[in-house]
Design an enzyme around this catalytic site. Sequence first.
Site, PDB file in Angstrom:
ATOM      1  CG  ASP A  41      -1.968   1.057   1.199  1.00  0.00           C
ATOM      2  OD1 ASP A  41      -2.371   1.474   0.094  1.00  0.00           O
ATOM      3  OD2 ASP A  41      -2.401   1.502   2.280  1.00  0.00           O
ATOM      4  CG  ASN A  43       2.782   1.397  -4.879  1.00  0.00           C
ATOM      5  OD1 ASN A  43       3.868   1.337  -4.313  1.00  0.00           O
ATOM      6  ND2 ASN A  43       2.117   0.312  -5.244  1.00  0.00           N
ATOM      7  NE  ARG A  54      -3.370   6.861  -7.983  1.00  0.00           N
ATOM      8  CZ  ARG A  54      -3.529   6.489  -6.711  1.00  0.00           C
ATOM      9  NH1 ARG A  54      -3.425   7.401  -5.745  1.00  0.00           N
ATOM     10  NH2 ARG A  54      -3.792   5.239  -6.403  1.00  0.00           N
ATOM     11  CB  SER A  86      -7.800  -5.706  -4.834  1.00  0.00           C
ATOM     12  OG  SER A  86      -8.414  -4.461  -5.099  1.00  0.00           O
ATOM     13  CG  ASN A  89      -6.768  -2.415  -7.125  1.00  0.00           C
ATOM     14  OD1 ASN A  89      -5.780  -3.144  -7.004  1.00  0.00           O
ATOM     15  ND2 ASN A  89      -7.110  -1.556  -6.185  1.00  0.00           N
ATOM     16  CD1 TRP A  90     -11.616  -5.532 -11.197  1.00  0.00           C
ATOM     17  CD2 TRP A  90     -10.879  -4.712 -13.140  1.00  0.00           C
ATOM     18  NE1 TRP A  90     -10.898  -6.525 -11.824  1.00  0.00           N
ATOM     19  CE2 TRP A  90     -10.437  -6.062 -13.011  1.00  0.00           C
ATOM     20  CE3 TRP A  90     -10.535  -3.989 -14.288  1.00  0.00           C
ATOM     21  CZ2 TRP A  90      -9.680  -6.694 -13.998  1.00  0.00           C
ATOM     22  CZ3 TRP A  90      -9.772  -4.608 -15.272  1.00  0.00           C
ATOM     23  CH2 TRP A  90      -9.357  -5.944 -15.119  1.00  0.00           C
ATOM     24  NE  ARG A  92      -6.467   1.653  -6.996  1.00  0.00           N
ATOM     25  CZ  ARG A  92      -5.247   1.496  -6.488  1.00  0.00           C
ATOM     26  NH1 ARG A  92      -4.177   1.686  -7.244  1.00  0.00           N
ATOM     27  NH2 ARG A  92      -5.092   1.156  -5.215  1.00  0.00           N
ATOM     28  NE  ARG A 209      -3.074  -1.409   4.248  1.00  0.00           N
ATOM     29  CZ  ARG A 209      -4.247  -1.484   3.650  1.00  0.00           C
ATOM     30  NH1 ARG A 209      -5.037  -2.517   3.860  1.00  0.00           N
ATOM     31  NH2 ARG A 209      -4.650  -0.526   2.840  1.00  0.00           N
ATOM     32  NE  ARG A 215      -8.442   0.059   4.581  1.00  0.00           N
ATOM     33  CZ  ARG A 215      -7.958   1.301   4.531  1.00  0.00           C
ATOM     34  NH1 ARG A 215      -7.677   1.937   5.665  1.00  0.00           N
ATOM     35  NH2 ARG A 215      -7.754   1.912   3.389  1.00  0.00           N
ATOM     36  CB  SER A 217      -7.444  -3.940   2.115  1.00  0.00           C
ATOM     37  OG  SER A 217      -7.368  -2.668   2.715  1.00  0.00           O
TER      38      SER A 217
END
Length: 268
Positions: A41, A43, A54, A86, A89-90, A92, A209, A215, A217
């Site tokens: 996590d 980036n 990003r 994940s 992540n779709w 995004r 993490r 968490r 996730s």
Amino acid sequence: MPRTSDARPREYAEPYPHPSGATPPNIPAQFVPNHVAIVMDGNGRWANARGLPRVEGHKQGEKSLLDVVAGAVQIGVKHVSAYAFSTENWKRSPDEVKFLMNFNRDVIRRRRDEMSSWGVRIRWAGRRPKLWGSVIKELQVAEEMTRENDRCTLTMCVNYGGRAEIADAAAAIARDAAAGRLNPARVSEKTVQKYLDEPDLPDVDLFLRSSGEQRTSNFMIWQAAYAEMVFLPEPWPDVDRRHLWRAVEEFARRDRRYGGAVDTPDAG
């Protein structure tokens, strides 16, 4: 070790040394976690803090993953599972999703030879639907190319979600029960395990993490039910093998069987 066609033991290369000269802490093998799950996590936040796009954070994160795998090999961790993309992540932006699909495919292609030389077996966990065919192809090529390696297994979790994995397992169990291949009254935790993406993947011992979030996730929620949790404040691009080694030290200290202090002369 795997054997070549002439039945001689295969020799693996050693990972490149850390630039600082750091070496792994002296921890007895029985106190080293067998399976480390990693949520990579931070980036995007790393890039934003530097005024960069990003995607530059993801590019830097590739180096971190390779270095952490090198450290896992050195300290004796047998399984590393990396949350690469994940099922959430779709959501995004289309541009970032496109970048991540291309990036995951190219990372596997770029790094598989080097990791294979270290004795790393590469595997894939995740859903096929929506995942680009070219990404699936690279994952399958890497799996086949490295399938006999037995020093460490890197499971790339691409289009993966813990709830999705359990839901898919439940659906497969229901289909087999409806077809008469499975007695519903005999479904147990062992049954569910057999229907997971990688049924032979051992339980997670250490859940790591980065970036300060505390968490899971939706990562490996079945396998990590009894894992020790270590949360790093650093964003993923600032993480390297020394962070893994310190997390392994923390894991060893939490083990009630481990009575002595951990010797760490060089892992600073």
